[in-house]
Design an enzyme around this catalytic site. Structure first.
Site, PDB file in Angstrom:
ATOM      1  N   ASP A   7       0.862  -1.178   0.000  1.00 36.05           N
ATOM      2  CA  ASP A   7       0.000   0.000   0.000  1.00 36.05           C
ATOM      3  C   ASP A   7       0.906   1.238   0.000  1.00 36.05           C
ATOM      4  O   ASP A   7       2.120   1.116  -0.044  1.00 36.05           O
ATOM      5  CB  ASP A   7      -0.946  -0.025   1.204  1.00 36.05           C
ATOM      6  CG  ASP A   7      -0.206   0.142   2.525  1.00 36.05           C
ATOM      7  OD1 ASP A   7       1.053   0.106   2.513  1.00 36.05           O
ATOM      8  OD2 ASP A   7      -0.853   0.305   3.554  1.00 36.05           O
TER       9      ASP A   7
ATOM     10  N   ASP B 118      -8.122  -7.374  -0.198  1.00 37.88           N
ATOM     11  CA  ASP B 118      -7.229  -7.638   0.931  1.00 37.88           C
ATOM     12  C   ASP B 118      -7.931  -7.237   2.204  1.00 37.88           C
ATOM     13  O   ASP B 118      -8.820  -6.379   2.187  1.00 37.88           O
ATOM     14  CB  ASP B 118      -5.941  -6.806   0.822  1.00 37.88           C
ATOM     15  CG  ASP B 118      -6.153  -5.386   1.327  1.00 37.88           C
ATOM     16  OD1 ASP B 118      -6.764  -4.602   0.587  1.00 37.88           O
ATOM     17  OD2 ASP B 118      -5.753  -5.075   2.456  1.00 37.88           O
TER      18      ASP B 118
ATOM     19  N   CYS C 245     -12.541 -28.942   4.712  1.00 36.49           N
ATOM     20  CA  CYS C 245     -11.327 -28.166   4.485  1.00 36.49           C
ATOM     21  C   CYS C 245     -10.122 -29.104   4.527  1.00 36.49           C
ATOM     22  O   CYS C 245     -10.062 -30.011   5.347  1.00 36.49           O
ATOM     23  CB  CYS C 245     -11.192 -27.074   5.541  1.00 36.49           C
ATOM     24  SG  CYS C 245      -9.688 -26.106   5.370  1.00 36.49           S
TER      25      CYS C 245
ATOM     26  N   CYS D 130      -6.876 -28.052   4.859  1.00 35.07           N
ATOM     27  CA  CYS D 130      -5.677 -27.396   5.378  1.00 35.07           C
ATOM     28  C   CYS D 130      -5.031 -28.273   6.444  1.00 35.07           C
ATOM     29  O   CYS D 130      -5.636 -29.208   6.959  1.00 35.07           O
ATOM     30  CB  CYS D 130      -6.009 -26.014   5.946  1.00 35.07           C
ATOM     31  SG  CYS D 130      -6.787 -26.047   7.562  1.00 35.07           S
TER      32      CYS D 130
ATOM     33  N   CYS E 256      -7.127 -28.617   9.688  1.00 33.75           N
ATOM     34  CA  CYS E 256      -8.311 -29.470   9.602  1.00 33.75           C
ATOM     35  C   CYS E 256      -7.949 -30.930   9.347  1.00 33.75           C
ATOM     36  O   CYS E 256      -8.684 -31.823   9.744  1.00 33.75           O
ATOM     37  CB  CYS E 256      -9.257 -28.946   8.526  1.00 33.75           C
ATOM     38  SG  CYS E 256     -10.016 -27.383   9.014  1.00 33.75           S
TER      39      CYS E 256
ATOM     40  N   HIS F 118      -5.686 -22.008   8.796  1.00 40.06           N
ATOM     41  CA  HIS F 118      -7.022 -22.390   8.347  1.00 40.06           C
ATOM     42  C   HIS F 118      -7.766 -21.214   7.719  1.00 40.06           C
ATOM     43  O   HIS F 118      -8.375 -21.353   6.660  1.00 40.06           O
ATOM     44  CB  HIS F 118      -7.856 -22.973   9.483  1.00 40.06           C
ATOM     45  CG  HIS F 118      -9.297 -23.083   9.100  1.00 40.06           C
ATOM     46  ND1 HIS F 118      -9.764 -24.105   8.305  1.00 40.06           N
ATOM     47  CD2 HIS F 118     -10.348 -22.242   9.298  1.00 40.06           C
ATOM     48  CE1 HIS F 118     -11.048 -23.903   8.048  1.00 40.06           C
ATOM     49  NE2 HIS F 118     -11.430 -22.779   8.642  1.00 40.06           N
TER      50      HIS F 118
END
Lengths: 409, 514
Positions: free
Chosen positions: B218, B392, B430, B432, B435, B460
């Site tokens: 930014d 974002d 999920c 990930c 999980c 996660h």
């Protein structure tokens, strides 16, 4: 059932091997060794994928139960106990009562129970509850319930109480465990107490040795916590010498406290076999990186770092660690330690880690923990090597030369 | 006649496309060669500094292998010579391709561009190209491939925020494993610590933090709103009092560019004059005009156009006329992408979505559109349908550290007692790391106590955001986005208590909720 054999013993330093691990017949564990220190069953700061980046991670994990005991009912639901609950794979699991890196507040034990602390507060553990914990957690090894709330200042009377209670609880636990699960009782480590009273120490050792225990855990010289790295070990060492002669040699001896390098070597000379990695955790918590040298017969050489920098330190290092808060590392683009092969040193610079520390970013602890734990495990590998090569005294000399010397600026 | 032209254009267009593809390929290779040359030059310097007889090791996988010093030196020298040769060769090819591109005939080129508008656009003079892979036939949503110097990014994309050059306890490698292609860092923070000089010395943020994929920074301007008490905004720039040490810091468009150039992100943002989205009146108009003037100063000050893309930020508060005026002015400048700024600051959602909607109506289709500061699941889905490409937000990672996990039905506060004995993972569907391994019960026992709880829930939540965008892209490609949105909204609001703004926003792009 696991077997422990002492292969050699020179100048008091034992070298042994653990075989016949449950479910892992292919694996042997050599001692002296360092268990993986864990909190709530995990290596502090490291998710399992990150922890697996550390090469040569020892196959025994130390799980202090203080932070988990409040979640007994959840662990009970898991078929393989804590192994499933905290996703611990197939390493050997050793449970103990107090966390070596967390302070224990004195004066809270009584004749029925021991106080343990977690972030949720104090919990009093009695023998019934402790047996229930083992039934649920299913440790491969676990230290018996003990009253280790003694130190140099403790009165003789209080020391005697601690020895008697601990022995009494041991008997109660064995009896209860045998009723519920015979195997469990064979996994129990007897805990030796006795403060600084030599006759009490000998009594505790002799009596415990008579019980059917898998090994011994020695405590009661000081209460747990980060401060234990600063203890004066001289008197403890002579008491250990005297006490440990009363133990059968073919059973492993564990002592958990925060162990800086020279204390590890002192304890080895006194006959201790198994330690844990709470020291590198404590070092990480103060934002420092271990840089002490344990290559007792190695010639130091310059190594090209991944980022183009090179080792800026001279061959003789002083002090065990560097403080990454120090602004002088801001533009130091070398790794934490020249020649180190850990994940952190292969990828990141002191400059970046210094930034993470000074901006209080969580990744600082992650990267420091990887390096510090790796370095400490490597230290233990070199201890075993030095025993094999009959160069323990050289290692001792090298470590002592780096001890207590203020860091060069 | 028209058919003939169409055919000819099609052929020319295909030719042009293949030239552009080659061009892109050679430019990328040249960039890689540049980096290799730099690395090898550094190694050579190090080797030259060595004393005779010093040991040299080469890292082969995890092991260090000893090498002869003279051999090592000659190897590096040879490598440098080879890279220089390759660089020359690539330069020539690139030059040839550039002339070839212009030989195509300007008229044909422009015609084909008009015809192809909405299909493909490459912008060779910027360090990015945007290829539209698919468009929703109902809404304004689209799937694009955004090629940046460090990474090809699939949009619509959610970019996690790593404020100080690190994503909250997560290793760059872990982020890559999650499939994250682009992340964000904050110029204000990095400009203060470690500062542009050190970042330049470190070879840019990518190298320093070991992140090989795309980065966006930014401008430092957003912090004006959050730190307004400490800031004084003039035509020259923003004067801050550092909250860290009380020192005075002047952030001008030029300074923002200098810092962002030292960071080296693939995408950098212009310094804009941000006013709180709840402000109204002449200040909003002033800020809009100033943002345009600052854009010009940023364009002028931007020193690294071959490797970094400068995005303009559309301002204008909640005023439709001002927004359109701003877009009209800004699109006259040749910038590689646009951001919709000044929103997500506590304004009413009814205003928010209308501003997004008019912005995507007017912004050029062939350039990426980045909606700043948006990251709640519902907002991501609705604003993708409104035609935004990039998003974002700190929310998913911040909330993770307090033990809140994102799930298709909303959020789980893992601290709550109901999870103490819950053996299920956060989300059954999920994949990930968290999980795959951990129960809610285990997470319950460590949240707010151990840092690994932060890491596990952060992993996660980032996975959740990235997966959500993956599903959005998939359903756009299959042209089933309206159905996806209906199901998604119903799962989020099982009693159909849909927020009115979302209902209204979606109905303007032709989606009616179940």
């Amino acid at each position: 059932m696991m077997k422990f054999v002492v292969r050699s013993s020179r100048n008091g330093v034992r070298s042994g091997v653990i075989t016949e691990l449950p479910g892992r017949p292919d694996v042997t564990i050599e001692t002296p060794m360092c268990m993986v220190y864990s909190r709530t069953g995990s290596v502090p700061h490291l998710t399992p994928d990150v922890a697996s980046k550390i090469d040569g991670t020892p196959l025994i994990t130390h799980i202090p139960i203080n932070s988990l005991i409040g979640h007994l009912s959840a662990v009970k639901q898991c078929k393989k106990g804590i192994r499933d609950f905290a996703v611990l794979g197939d390493t050997l699991l050793y449970g103990s009562l107090q966390d070596p890196a967390e302070p224990v507040f004195p004066g809270k034990n009584d004749k029925h129970s021991v106080a343990v602390w977690s972030k949720g507060g104090r919990i009093s553990v009695n023998p019934e509850m402790y047996v229930e914990v083992q039934e649920a957690f299913k440790f491969d090894w676990f230290a018996a319930l003990s009253d280790g709330d003694t130190d140099k200042q403790t009165s003789r009377k209080r020391v005697r109480k601690s020895v008697d209670r601990t022995l009494q609880w041991l008997d109660e636990s064995i009896e209860k465990l045998q009723k519920s699960d015979v195997q469990s009782s064979e996994r129990l480590f007897g805990v030796l107490e006795g403060g600084f009273e030599i006759d009490q120490r000998v009594h505790s050792a002799k009596e415990t040795a008579l019980r059917p225990v898998a090994g011994f855990c020695i405590e009661g010289f000081n209460t747990a916590g980060p401060e234990t790295e600063k203890v004066d070990f001289t008197e403890i060492k002579s008491i250990l010498h005297e006490t440990l002669t009363h133990l059968p040699s073919e059973k492993p001896r564990i002592m958990h406290q925060v162990w800086p390098p020279h204390l590890v070597l002192e304890a080895l000379e006194a006959g201790i076999d198994i330690f844990d990695s709470s020291f590198p955790y404590i070092v990480t918590e103060r934002n420092a990186a271990l840089i002490f040298d344990f290559k007792y017969n190695g010639t130091r050489s310059q190594v090209i770092k991944p980022n183009g920098g090179s080792d800026s330190e001279s061959a003789t290092r002083v002090g065990y660690e560097i403080d990454l808060k120090d602004k002088r590392f801001e533009s130091d683009f070398s790794g934490l330690l020249a020649g180190c092969s850990c994940y952190t040193c292969r990828n990141f610079t002191r400059s970046y880690i210094c930034h993470l520390v000074n901006t209080r970013e969580l990744l600082a602890s992650v990267l420091l923990m990887i390096h510090n734990v790796h370095h400490y495990f490597e230290f233990f590998r070199h201890i075993r090597l030095s025993i094999q090569e009959d160069k323990f005294l050289e290692l001792l000399k090298l470590i002592n030369s780096q001890r207590n010397v203020p860091e060069k600026t | 006649m028209a058919e003939g032209l169409q055919k000819r254009l099609q052929t020319e267009y295909e030719k042009l496309k293949s030239v552009q593809k080659d061009y892109q390929k050679y430019v990328t290779t040249r960039q890689q060669l540049d980096a290799q040359l730099q690395e090898n030059t550094l190694v050579k310097e190090e080797l030259d500094n060595l004393e005779d007889g010093a040991n040299v090791y080469k890292m082969m996988g995890p092991v260090l292998v000893k090498q002869d010093q003279t051999e090592a030196k000659s190897n590096v020298q040879k490598r440098i010579e080879y890279i220089n040769g390759e660089l020359k060769r690539h330069e020539t090819i690139i030059k040839d391709l550039e002339t070839c591109g212009s030989k195509q005939g300007k008229d044909d080129y422009e015609e084909s561009q008009t015809l192809a508008a909405g299909k493909i656009q490459t912008m060779a003079k910027h360090a990015l190209s945007l290829k539209i892979l698919g468009e929703c036939s109902t809404t304004k949503a689209r799937v694009c491939q955004l090629t940046l110097p460090h990474q090809v990014v699939d949009t619509p994309v959610f970019m996690p925020v790593g404020t100080q050059g690190t994503l909250k306890g997560i290793l760059p490698e872990q982020l890559e494993d999650l499939g994250c292609q682009i992340m964000l860092s904050n110029t204000y923070h990095l400009g203060h610590r470690p500062g542009p000089e050190l970042l330049t010395q470190a070879g840019g943020l990518h190298n320093w933090m070991r992140w090989n994929r795309a980065l966006l920074t930014d401008s430092g301007g957003f912090q004006m709103v959050s730190l307004l008490k400490l800031a004084e905004i003039t035509e020259q720039g923003v004067k801050f009092e550092s909250p860290h040490d009380g020192s005075e810091m002047m952030l001008t468009p030029e300074e923002s560019m200098r810092i962002q150039n030292s960071i080296g992100a693939d995408i950098m943002m212009q310094l804009d004059d941000v006013v709180s989205s709840t402000t109204s009146g002449p200040r909003v108009e002033e800020a809009m005009h100033r943002s345009i003037r600052w854009l010009d100063r940023c364009i002028k000050a931007h020193k690294n156009t071959s490797k970094q893309n400068l995005f303009a930020i559309v301002q204008g508060g909640l005023d439709e006329t001002l927004r359109n005026q701003c877009i009209e002015e800004m699109t006259k400048r040749d910038v590689p992408g646009f951001a919709i700024g000044g929103l997500s600051g506590g304004e009413e959602k009814q205003h928010f979505w209308k501003m997004v909607n008019i912005s995507t109506d007017s912004l050029p289709k062939e350039k990426p559109r980045y909606l700043m500061g948006v990251g709640y699941a519902v907002d991501l889905v609705v604003c993708s349908a409104l035609g935004c490409d990039m998003f974002d937000c700190v929310f998913p990672t911040r909330t993770a550290r307090f033990g809140t996990a994102l799930v298709p039905s909303g959020q789980l506060q893992l601290k709550k007692e109901v999870y103490a004995n819950d053996t299920r993972p956060i989300d059954d569907n999920c994949e990930c790391l968290t999980c795959r391994n951990y129960s809610r019960a285990y997470l319950h026992s460590i949240v707010t106590k151990e840092t690994i709880a932060c890491h596990l829930v952060t992993l996660h939540n980032v996975a959740y955001q990235l997966n959500l965008m993956k599903y959005v892209r998939k359903s756009i490609m299959e042209d089933t986005l309206p159905k996806f949105i209906q199901n998604f909204m119903l799962e989020q609001f099982p009693h159909k208590q849909y927020p009115q703004w979302a209902v209204d926003a979606l109905s303007t792009v032709g989606v009616t909720l179940l």
